[in-house]
Enzyme design. Structure first.
Site, PDB file in Angstrom:
ATOM      1  CE  LYS A  38      80.480 -58.953  27.669  1.00 35.19           C
ATOM      2  NZ  LYS A  38      80.089 -58.626  26.576  1.00 35.19           N
ATOM      3  CE  LYS A  91      79.637 -56.195  30.652  1.00 34.30           C
ATOM      4  NZ  LYS A  91      79.134 -55.707  29.501  1.00 34.30           N
ATOM      5  CG  ASP A  97      82.290 -54.857  27.017  1.00 40.54           C
ATOM      6  OD1 ASP A  97      82.484 -53.759  26.687  1.00 40.54           O
ATOM      7  OD2 ASP A  97      80.728 -55.185  27.281  1.00 40.54           O
ATOM      8  CD  GLU A 152      81.501 -56.805  24.149  1.00 35.82           C
ATOM      9  OE1 GLU A 152      82.200 -58.020  24.375  1.00 35.82           O
ATOM     10  OE2 GLU A 152      80.361 -56.486  24.445  1.00 35.82           O
ATOM     11  CG  ASP A 207      78.022 -54.821  22.134  1.00 37.10           C
ATOM     12  OD1 ASP A 207      77.030 -55.037  21.348  1.00 37.10           O
ATOM     13  OD2 ASP A 207      77.875 -54.943  23.277  1.00 37.10           O
ATOM     14  CE  LYS A 264      75.665 -57.754  22.447  1.00 42.17           C
ATOM     15  NZ  LYS A 264      75.397 -56.674  23.426  1.00 42.17           N
ATOM     16  CD  GLU A 317      77.410 -61.063  25.469  1.00 40.46           C
ATOM     17  OE1 GLU A 317      78.586 -61.037  25.954  1.00 40.46           O
ATOM     18  OE2 GLU A 317      76.736 -60.259  25.064  1.00 40.46           O
TER      19      GLU A 317
END
Ligand code: MN
Length: 399
Positions: free
Chosen positions: A190, A192, A224, A250, A275, A299, A353
């Protein structure tokens, strides 16, 4: 030697459901919260901030019969940037409202405990989650079963786990990914991005993915944005990331812009994941109805705890949304809570993750979380399945 006059109560299974006079032994008699400050191995950069440490809240819950459960809560970095709560508000809410709301109540009357916390305090999902995780550890230990059994038992012994590339430079991210591939820790990355110029950041993500694919053609990628772009920017740049082979994007736009998430989801083939826009089970229902997410990131922290995150996962399952196991940078203790829940979900096509223990320079359990062959291993044992090192907790407790 045990006699019939022994102080230890009968196995709680025998009393399950009788929440009356014979449940006094299982009344909660203490709820304690401390803040711990742990260092990270490296700085973590993303569109909404940079952090070098992680603060967590460790919650200890005891019953009259002497049983103890230990849980962990926290927010990304322990600060308030992500969702408004921080470790300081979590501790305050537990000390002042959530703890007093459940003291004296039967630990097995679980839904009633959640309702009592809701009556004592609106919102504060992260704080409720911290208590919920400790309650799950306690119930699991009293029943001598892993928490996963409470949710149907294990579907898997280990879970594919992605790695966040958050060094914010091309060279450092590629080098990092190379190490993860070589050591067979991670092959789903992922990236960022979003802190700097949008075009440059999209180019950096594409270049990074190309360079890592040259190291291993097994590597796959998500990106993300942590809310960094506005809708026109996202509408222009996300198709380029899609064409470059990214498998997921994301939260490209701000959390409040759920309508933009729906429009972007409609125009992209690449799945989009809400998210920051999506917290609890009610949001999952709403997101499914509005088609503002293609995948649900389960989550525990933002979902209000293990039980409510599981309910969110059930709503997603009903709506046909595939699941992904998310995190809030937990130690091996909070990670174990995630592993217990995620191991029990029917299908988990996007893996998880749960990399908190690999990012933290110090941990809180006697045995570290095990990562092997691109997967993270689900711990065995009652409750969360891990043993907390209380000396370490004391050592890192904030004065
Ligand atoms: Mn995210």
């Amino acid at each position: 030697m045990k006699t019939s006059s022994s102080a230890s109560p009968a196995h709680p299974i025998n009393r399950y459901g009788s929440v009356g006079a014979d449940s006094k032994e299982y009344a909660i008699d203490r709820v304690e919260a401390v803040i711990v400050d742990l260092p990270l191995r490296r700085q973590h950069f993303h569109a909404s901030g940079t952090h070098a440490g992680q603060s967590l809240v460790i919650v200890t819950i005891g019953t009259k019969c002497g049983a103890v459960g230990i849980g962990e809560g926290g927010t990304p970095a322990g600060t308030a940037f992500w969702g408004g709560e921080s470790v300081e508000t979590i501790k305050l809410m537990i000390d002042r409202y959530l703890g007093p709301a459940i003291i004296g109540r039967n630990v097995f009357a679980y839904e009633a405990l959640l309702a009592a916390m809701d009556r004592a305090a609106s919102h504060n999902q992260f704080a409720k989650a911290a208590v919920d995780v400790a309650l799950h550890d306690l119930v699991g230990r009293l029943l001598d079963i892993p928490v996963a059994v409470l949710y149907g038992g294990r579907m898997r012994e280990s879970i594919p786990v992605l790695w966040a590339l958050a060094a914010a430079t091309f060279e450092a991210d590629v080098e990092d990914a190379g190490r993860q591939l070589e050591q067979r820790y991670h092959r789903f990355f992922k990236i960022k991005i979003g802190k700097r110029d949008p075009n440059a950041e999209a180019q950096r993500a594409i270049k990074t993915a190309e360079a890592i694919r040259n190291i291993s053609n097994e590597a796959t990628f998500s990106v993300d944005l942590n809310q960094a772009w506005d809708e026109p920017t996202a509408a222009t740049l996300l198709p380029r990331l899609q064409d470059a082979g990214f498998s997921l994007v994301e939260q490209p736009v701000p959390h409040w812009n759920v309508a933009a998430m729906s429009r972007l989801a409609a125009r992209l083939d690449m799945p989009i994941l809400s998210d920051e826009s999506l917290w609890d089970l009610h949001d999952v229902f709403d997101a499914a109805a509005r088609r503002s997410t293609d995948v649900y990131a389960v989550k525990i922290a933002k979902g209000g705890g293990i039980r409510r995150a599981y309910k969110g996962a059930a709503v997603a399952e009903a709506a046909g949304l595939p699941l992904y196991g998310g995190m809030a940078l937990e130690s091996s203790l909070g990670t174990a809570a995630g592993l217990q829940l995620f191991s029990a979900l029917g299908e988990l096509p996007w893996g998880c993750e749960l990399i908190g223990p690999r990012l933290l320079a110090e941990d809180l359990t006697t045995e570290p979380t095990v990562y092997r062959d691109f997967e993270v291993i689900v711990p065995d044992g009652p409750g969360l399945g891990v043993t907390v090192d209380m000396d370490r907790v004391t050592h890192f407790t904030r004065a």
